[in-house]
Design a protein around this motif. Structure first.
Motif, PDB file in Angstrom:
ATOM      1  N   GLU A  58       0.691  -1.186   0.238  1.00  0.00           N
ATOM      2  CA  GLU A  58      -0.134   0.063   0.015  1.00  0.00           C
ATOM      3  C   GLU A  58       0.711   1.294   0.208  1.00  0.00           C
ATOM      4  O   GLU A  58       1.669   1.367   1.024  1.00  0.00           O
ATOM      5  CB  GLU A  58      -0.925  -0.210   1.250  1.00  0.00           C
ATOM      6  CG  GLU A  58      -1.779   1.325   1.272  1.00  0.00           C
ATOM      7  CD  GLU A  58      -2.771   1.316   2.415  1.00  0.00           C
ATOM      8  OE1 GLU A  58      -2.940   0.408   3.246  1.00  0.00           O
ATOM      9  OE2 GLU A  58      -3.599   2.263   2.248  1.00  0.00           O
ATOM     10  N   GLU A 145      -7.947   2.224  -3.445  1.00  0.00           N
ATOM     11  CA  GLU A 145      -8.760   1.830  -1.927  1.00  0.00           C
ATOM     12  C   GLU A 145      -9.559   3.212  -1.691  1.00  0.00           C
ATOM     13  O   GLU A 145      -9.102   4.256  -1.672  1.00  0.00           O
ATOM     14  CB  GLU A 145      -7.755   1.740  -0.685  1.00  0.00           C
ATOM     15  CG  GLU A 145      -6.907   0.538  -0.868  1.00  0.00           C
ATOM     16  CD  GLU A 145      -6.090   0.196   0.173  1.00  0.00           C
ATOM     17  OE1 GLU A 145      -6.393   1.250   1.177  1.00  0.00           O
ATOM     18  OE2 GLU A 145      -5.258  -0.740   0.132  1.00  0.00           O
ATOM     19  N   ASP A 175     -11.958   0.317   2.074  1.00  0.00           N
ATOM     20  CA  ASP A 175     -11.112   0.378   3.209  1.00  0.00           C
ATOM     21  C   ASP A 175     -11.715   0.712   4.484  1.00  0.00           C
ATOM     22  O   ASP A 175     -12.843   1.196   4.496  1.00  0.00           O
ATOM     23  CB  ASP A 175     -10.041   1.873   2.702  1.00  0.00           C
ATOM     24  CG  ASP A 175      -8.925   1.734   3.363  1.00  0.00           C
ATOM     25  OD1 ASP A 175      -8.521   0.985   4.347  1.00  0.00           O
ATOM     26  OD2 ASP A 175      -8.384   2.868   3.209  1.00  0.00           O
TER      27      ASP A 175
HETATM   28 CA    CA Z   1      -6.096   2.454   2.922  1.00  0.00          CA
END
Ligand code: CA
Ligand code: C2E
Ligand code: CA
Ligand code: CA
Length: 276
Positions: A58, A145, A175
């Motif tokens: 991420e 996300e 998310d």
């Molecule tokens: Ca996130």
């Protein structure tokens, strides 16, 4: 404030004034931060819950301000959203993250956070197309996300934008699941690739708490029947990692498996494992 005529607002509040002034200074600096090259991305590994191999990273933005030092995203992202500066910042993040992911093995994905303000821009899908084209990254390797908050504003526009991104072949993760305004209705309408179970259900005492465990179990069952995968966020201990795997989560993210790190360090993880 909305009720200017309310009559209570002339009471002078020095601490509030100081906060407002700090915010104004921060905003001024934020306006120049992109031009001054003050942002960088860190990357946090997301691992397979069973074999603990890295399946994704991420991208998490960092701001090293020349005026304010390191400013946490928890502080400047809301400010960037209020001022709409998140639109150009988010565009930069998307491009930068795709470029970096291009250096990794083909099976490793990149997750990129997208704010409502950014998603609702008419140009958003184009920005995704351009970021993919400029980097040469396959669309399947990008998962954006979003949080449930995108549905609070312009639900139909948000949905259309997400469908366009999915049509490109990209994934969309939901998310912080379970923390927001959870109407399950949109899960029926949108094929999210991943549901990210918020860290409040995962961390510390929470995993030893029967209610939290029941909720995680239910989210996993729901995701499975909707053909979506699950990622547990905020896993900090071995115990949490084991519990989460037993509950059937597909992927795990958290300090236990790796903190957000520089692109250089992320790349080193692969070089090391290839040497083994
Ligand atoms: Ca996130
Ligand atoms: P998020 O998207 O939920 O990202 C996960 C946050 O949890 C990150 O905080 C990460 O460092 C932290 N985290 C990860 N593992 C653990 C753990 O095991 N324990 C604990 N206590 N925390 C963990 P970070 O980097 O400070 O980012 C905070 C938030 O700022 C993000 O939450 C996201 O909402 C926002 N953000 C960060 N980068 C971007 C970006 O590029 N664009 C947008 N729109 N928002 C971003
Ligand atoms: Ca999250
Ligand atoms: Ca969050």
């Amino acid at each position: 404030s909305k009720d200017e005529g309310g009559g209570e607002h002339f009471v002078y509040e020095p601490s509030l004034h100081a906060l407002a002034e700090e915010r104004r200074q921060l905003e001024l600096s934020l306006r120049d931060a992109l031009n001054n090259d003050e942002f960088l991305l860190h990357y946090q590994p997301v691992v397979d819950a069973n074999d603990h191999t890295i399946v994704s990273f991420e991208a998490l933005v960092r701001w090293q301000s020349k005026d304010h030092g390191f400013v946490s995203p928890a502080k400047f992202i809301p400010l960037a959203e209020d001022t709409r500066l998140i639109v150009p910042i988010g565009k930069w993040v998307l491009r930068q993250a795709c470029m970096e992911a291009r250096k990794w093995p083909e099976h490793v994905k990149i997750n990129v956070n997208v704010s409502p303000e950014q998603l609702l821009e008419p140009d958003f899908t184009n920005e995704v197309v351009e970021a993919l084209a400029a980097s040469g990254l396959r669309p399947e390797r990008l998962e954006i996300e979003v949080t449930e908050s995108i549905f609070l504003r312009d639900a139909s526009i948000a949905r259309a934008a997400l469908e366009q991104v999915m049509a490109l072949g990209c994934g969309v993760a939901l998310d912080d699941f379970g923390t927001g305004y959870s109407s399950l209705g949109y899960l029926r309408k949108l094929r999210f690739s991943t549901i990210k179970v918020d860290k409040t259900f995962v961390q510390g005492a929470a995993v030893r708490n029967a209610e939290s465990l029941a909720i995680v179990r239910a989210v996993v069952a729901m995701a499975q029947s909707l053909d979506m995968t699950t990622t547990a966020e905020g896993v900090e201990t071995e115990e949490e990692a084991q519990l989460i795997r037993q509950l059937g989560c597909d992927k795990i993210q958290g300090f236990y498996f790796g903190r957000p790190m520089t692109g250089e360090d992320a790349l080193k993880l692969f070089v090391q494992s290839m040497r083994r």
